[in-house]
Write a protein that holds these residues in place. Sequence first.
Motif, short mmCIF file in Angstrom:
data_model
loop_
_atom_site.label_atom_id
_atom_site.label_comp_id
_atom_site.label_asym_id
_atom_site.label_seq_id
_atom_site.Cartn_x
_atom_site.Cartn_y
_atom_site.Cartn_z
N LYS C 69 3.35 -0.49 -0.70
CA LYS C 69 2.18 -1.04 0.00
C LYS C 69 2.53 -1.44 1.44
O LYS C 69 1.78 -1.16 2.37
CB LYS C 69 1.68 -2.27 -0.78
N LEU C 70 3.68 -2.08 1.62
CA LEU C 70 4.07 -2.54 2.97
C LEU C 70 4.49 -1.38 3.87
O LEU C 70 4.30 -1.44 5.08
CB LEU C 70 5.22 -3.56 2.88
N ALA C 71 5.07 -0.34 3.27
CA ALA C 71 5.58 0.79 4.06
C ALA C 71 5.35 2.07 3.28
O ALA C 71 6.27 2.65 2.70
CB ALA C 71 7.07 0.60 4.35
N PRO C 72 4.08 2.55 3.27
CA PRO C 72 3.74 3.70 2.42
C PRO C 72 4.43 5.00 2.85
O PRO C 72 4.64 5.24 4.04
CB PRO C 72 2.23 3.82 2.57
N HIS C 73 4.79 5.80 1.87
CA HIS C 73 5.43 7.10 2.15
C HIS C 73 4.46 8.05 2.86
O HIS C 73 4.86 8.80 3.74
CB HIS C 73 5.88 7.71 0.83
N GLU C 74 3.20 7.99 2.44
CA GLU C 74 2.19 8.90 3.00
C GLU C 74 1.09 8.12 3.70
O GLU C 74 0.85 6.96 3.36
CB GLU C 74 1.59 9.74 1.88
N PRO C 75 0.38 8.69 4.66
CA PRO C 75 0.58 10.06 5.15
C PRO C 75 1.83 10.20 6.01
O PRO C 75 2.08 9.38 6.89
CB PRO C 75 -0.68 10.32 6.00
#
Lengths: 139, 139, 139
Positions: C69-75
């Motif tokens: 949530k804090l550092a999403p892989h995507e997009p």
Amino acid sequence: MKSYTEYLYFETKKPKDFINITHRVEEALQKSGVQEGLCLVNAMHITSSVYINDAESGLLHDFDKWLEKLAPHEPIENYRHNLTGEDNADAHLKRTIMGREVVVAITQGKLDFGPWEQIYYAEFDGQRRKRVLVKIIGE
Amino acid sequence: MKSYTEYLYFETKKPKDFINITHRVEEALQKSGVQEGLCLVNAMHITSSVYINDAESGLLHDFDKWLEKLAPHEPIENYRHNLTGEDNADAHLKRTIMGREVVVAITQGKLDFGPWEQIYYAEFDGQRRKRVLVKIIGE
Amino acid sequence: MKSYTEYLYFETKKPKDFINITHRVEEALQKSGVQEGLCLVNAMHITSSVYINDAESGLLHDFDKWLEKLAPHEPIENYRHNLTGEDNADAHLKRTIMGREVVVAITQGKLDFGPWEQIYYAEFDGQRRKRVLVKIIGE
């Protein structure tokens, strides 16, 4: 090489709290007799932190509000850890943001600090007895 | 046990900046003569960080954008710390995410680094003179 | 002063993983023969972490979800770092939250830990060979 170990005990009245422990670490340093070395200060519990920042009450308020936004206490059932019967999953996350430990240089017998550096104990799951470790090594 | 202390000075032109200081820490290590030990590098101010990550300009951009999202500078009045007349509450929070310090192993006279590890000074409230401490202990 | 250096190798099958490495650090400590001192454990790669927290599977799940949530892989294209051909910008950010390193006190020949402290290796860009450094100094 000299080494010195001291445990500081805390039992906060509130679930969350910020306590300035700079003076207690300075006392430990004096007892150690170390002039040049390193001083580790760490929480020994995984829902509290030791960190270095400003002794300013407004900032402590901002930290508290900010951490609640990044890792909210509720809804409690949003955290799988809380299925264990705990309600402190958020405290594990808040402690991760603030950090477990600080390492401080000792120079000429003093904590080698900038003008505003203060060592804090941050409690995120209080009202129980907890420990902080001060470990000093050097000469 | 040997010990060595050096202060690095910074005064960034921009309010926020990222500066690779790996080479300066390596120079301090050479002066120390330490072959086996630990090297502490820490910001001495509470609105800046020392951290280890990649020397890649795109990533520095990503860090900056991400920190602004997690701890926005504005609205300034959202932070109680700013009631003191400062406007840098967000800088205290950003520095918390990035960290105050790094501890690096010294092995055979060198910083014992993986292939991409680089030491950065991150400034979040610049345009004023600030210090970083390099403390080396060992043999 | 004694010093001891050991490298631990990891190649996780999953892109992200959490591995309890407490026992391996304890083994290194025994080999070192150090009774009083400090133990640094750090990731040598910039998309993985070493941190201390609870060995509880629900919490590991919570960490993973929270970091996403804090550092999403995507997009993927939201990160400028990924223009280099990588898709791991988020892994650099996640590692920043969890931290690069821990420093643990050694007292009477043991890791001086509170009741729940466990050392974890956290992988955010796995399926490749990576290293963790254990550096022990003391007497």
